[in-house]
Design a protein around this motif. Structure first.
Motif, PDB file in Angstrom:
ATOM      1  N   GLY A 297     -16.349 -12.633   8.026  1.00 26.73           N
ATOM      2  CA  GLY A 297     -16.298 -13.153   8.971  1.00 26.73           C
ATOM      3  C   GLY A 297     -15.271 -13.289   9.771  1.00 26.73           C
ATOM      4  N   SER A 298     -13.832 -13.719   8.864  1.00 23.83           N
ATOM      5  CA  SER A 298     -12.831 -13.965   9.100  1.00 23.83           C
ATOM      6  C   SER A 298     -12.150 -13.089   9.374  1.00 23.83           C
ATOM      7  N   PRO A 299     -10.919 -12.988  11.045  1.00 23.30           N
ATOM      8  CA  PRO A 299      -9.988 -11.835  10.903  1.00 23.30           C
ATOM      9  C   PRO A 299      -8.996 -11.428  10.382  1.00 23.30           C
ATOM     10  N   GLY A 300      -8.619 -12.430   9.206  1.00 23.97           N
ATOM     11  CA  GLY A 300      -7.522 -13.086   8.224  1.00 23.97           C
ATOM     12  C   GLY A 300      -8.695 -11.919   7.285  1.00 23.97           C
ATOM     13  N   ALA A 301     -10.052 -12.261   6.523  1.00 24.58           N
ATOM     14  CA  ALA A 301      -9.930 -11.765   5.335  1.00 24.58           C
ATOM     15  C   ALA A 301     -10.083 -10.297   5.301  1.00 24.58           C
ATOM     16  N   CYS A 302     -10.709  -9.545   6.430  1.00 23.68           N
ATOM     17  CA  CYS A 302     -10.547  -8.724   7.240  1.00 23.68           C
ATOM     18  C   CYS A 302      -9.148  -7.895   7.378  1.00 23.68           C
ATOM     19  N   LYS A 303      -8.229  -8.715   7.391  1.00 16.98           N
ATOM     20  CA  LYS A 303      -7.296  -7.801   6.971  1.00 16.98           C
ATOM     21  C   LYS A 303      -6.861  -7.712   6.068  1.00 16.98           C
ATOM     22  N   ASP A 304      -6.943  -8.946   4.582  1.00 17.86           N
ATOM     23  CA  ASP A 304      -6.702  -8.532   3.543  1.00 17.86           C
ATOM     24  C   ASP A 304      -7.426  -7.128   3.336  1.00 17.86           C
ATOM     25  N   ALA A 305      -8.392  -7.534   3.709  1.00 13.70           N
ATOM     26  CA  ALA A 305      -9.092  -6.196   2.527  1.00 13.70           C
ATOM     27  C   ALA A 305      -9.394  -4.790   3.084  1.00 13.70           C
ATOM     28  N   TRP A 306      -8.736  -4.394   4.309  1.00 16.24           N
ATOM     29  CA  TRP A 306      -7.640  -3.481   4.600  1.00 16.24           C
ATOM     30  C   TRP A 306      -7.071  -3.248   4.277  1.00 16.24           C
ATOM     31  N   ASP A 307      -5.877  -4.321   4.811  1.00 14.14           N
ATOM     32  CA  ASP A 307      -4.873  -3.523   3.679  1.00 14.14           C
ATOM     33  C   ASP A 307      -4.619  -3.815   2.098  1.00 14.14           C
ATOM     34  N   GLY A 308      -5.248  -4.231   1.685  1.00 16.27           N
ATOM     35  CA  GLY A 308      -5.049  -4.590   0.443  1.00 16.27           C
ATOM     36  C   GLY A 308      -5.406  -3.061   0.183  1.00 16.27           C
ATOM     37  N   ILE A 309      -6.994  -3.200  -0.229  1.00 12.11           N
ATOM     38  CA  ILE A 309      -8.244  -2.451  -0.617  1.00 12.11           C
ATOM     39  C   ILE A 309      -8.154  -1.181   0.096  1.00 12.11           C
ATOM     40  N   LEU A 310      -9.110  -1.310   0.983  1.00  9.64           N
ATOM     41  CA  LEU A 310      -9.443   0.439   2.202  1.00  9.64           C
ATOM     42  C   LEU A 310      -8.442   0.854   2.321  1.00  9.64           C
ATOM     43  N   SER A 311      -7.555   0.448   3.040  1.00  9.12           N
ATOM     44  CA  SER A 311      -6.808   1.247   3.539  1.00  9.12           C
ATOM     45  C   SER A 311      -5.850   2.473   1.935  1.00  9.12           C
ATOM     46  N   LEU A 312      -6.415   1.869   1.163  1.00  7.86           N
ATOM     47  CA  LEU A 312      -5.856   2.621   0.062  1.00  7.86           C
ATOM     48  C   LEU A 312      -6.933   3.288  -0.624  1.00  7.86           C
ATOM     49  N   GLN A 313      -8.224   3.281  -0.490  1.00  8.79           N
ATOM     50  CA  GLN A 313      -8.809   3.551  -1.228  1.00  8.79           C
ATOM     51  C   GLN A 313      -9.579   4.570  -0.567  1.00  8.79           C
ATOM     52  N   LEU A 314      -9.471   4.339   0.973  1.00  6.20           N
ATOM     53  CA  LEU A 314      -9.967   5.358   1.758  1.00  6.20           C
ATOM     54  C   LEU A 314      -9.164   6.057   1.734  1.00  6.20           C
ATOM     55  N   ASP A 315      -8.211   6.257   1.415  1.00  3.63           N
ATOM     56  CA  ASP A 315      -7.208   7.339   2.264  1.00  3.63           C
ATOM     57  C   ASP A 315      -6.917   8.273   0.699  1.00  3.63           C
TER      58      ASP A 315
END
Length: 180
Positions: A140-158
């Motif tokens: 639930g932290s903004p930092g964790a959401c940034k880390d998950a999106w930037d480090g995993i999801l932005s790539l795997q959802l592309d």
């Protein structure tokens, strides 16, 4: 190595964002907003956004409703992945998974270790698939959401990400159901 193949077209997907919290309102939901901002900046579509209380049955019911919605490809939840008694998001996700994406939590922990050290051990981030829909449970932290999106999801959802990505296998996620 991991790369974006610029010769391929980007394929936008429809993502629902669920914030799990007993106290936040939409105006105070910084973590959910981080996800909305990032997914839209990447070119994806926000399918729906909700805030729901830390109640296992309610979370699972909302996940099931979005899994059943043909206009939603991915659900990303934020909150409720910790160790306290009210943290039941992981259990709710696992109530609906057909398959768990085991490595997601491991990769998230590796990324978190770089930022917060051994405190990363307290996260139970998880991911899975149900009804042809990807489900991701983030802290639930903004930092964790940034880390998950930037480090995993932005790539795997592309779709352009190589050597592989979640989008390219999306049409086959529910193939076992179509054979019946």
């Amino acid at each position: 190595m991991s790369r974006i193949d610029e010769t391929k077209d980007f394929i936008p997907i429809r993502i629902a964002v669920l914030t799990v919290s007993d106290t936040r309102s939409l105006d105070e939901d910084r973590s959910g907003q981080v996800l909305v901002d990032r997914l839209q900046s990447a070119g994806h579509r926000l399918a729906e956004r909700k805030i729901i209380r830390d109640e296992r049955d309610q979370i699972a019911d909302q996940l099931r409703a979005w899994i059943a919605d043909p206009d939603i490809d991915v659900v990303i939840s934020t909150g409720g992945t910790g160790l306290t008694g009210r943290d039941v998001t992981v259990e709710a996700h696992r109530d609906v998974y057909e398959k768990e994406i085991d490595a997601f939590g491991t990769v998230f922990t590796m990324i978190s270790m770089e930022k917060i050290g051994t405190s990363a051990v307290q996260s139970r981030a998880t991911a899975g698939v149900a009804g042809g829909t990807y489900l991701f449970a983030l802290p639930g932290s903004p930092g964790a959401c940034k880390d998950a999106w930037d480090g995993i999801l932005s790539l795997q959802l592309d779709y352009r990400h190589r050597p592989c990505n979640f989008v390219e296998i999306m049409p086959r996620l529910d193939e076992h159901q179509r054979r019946k």
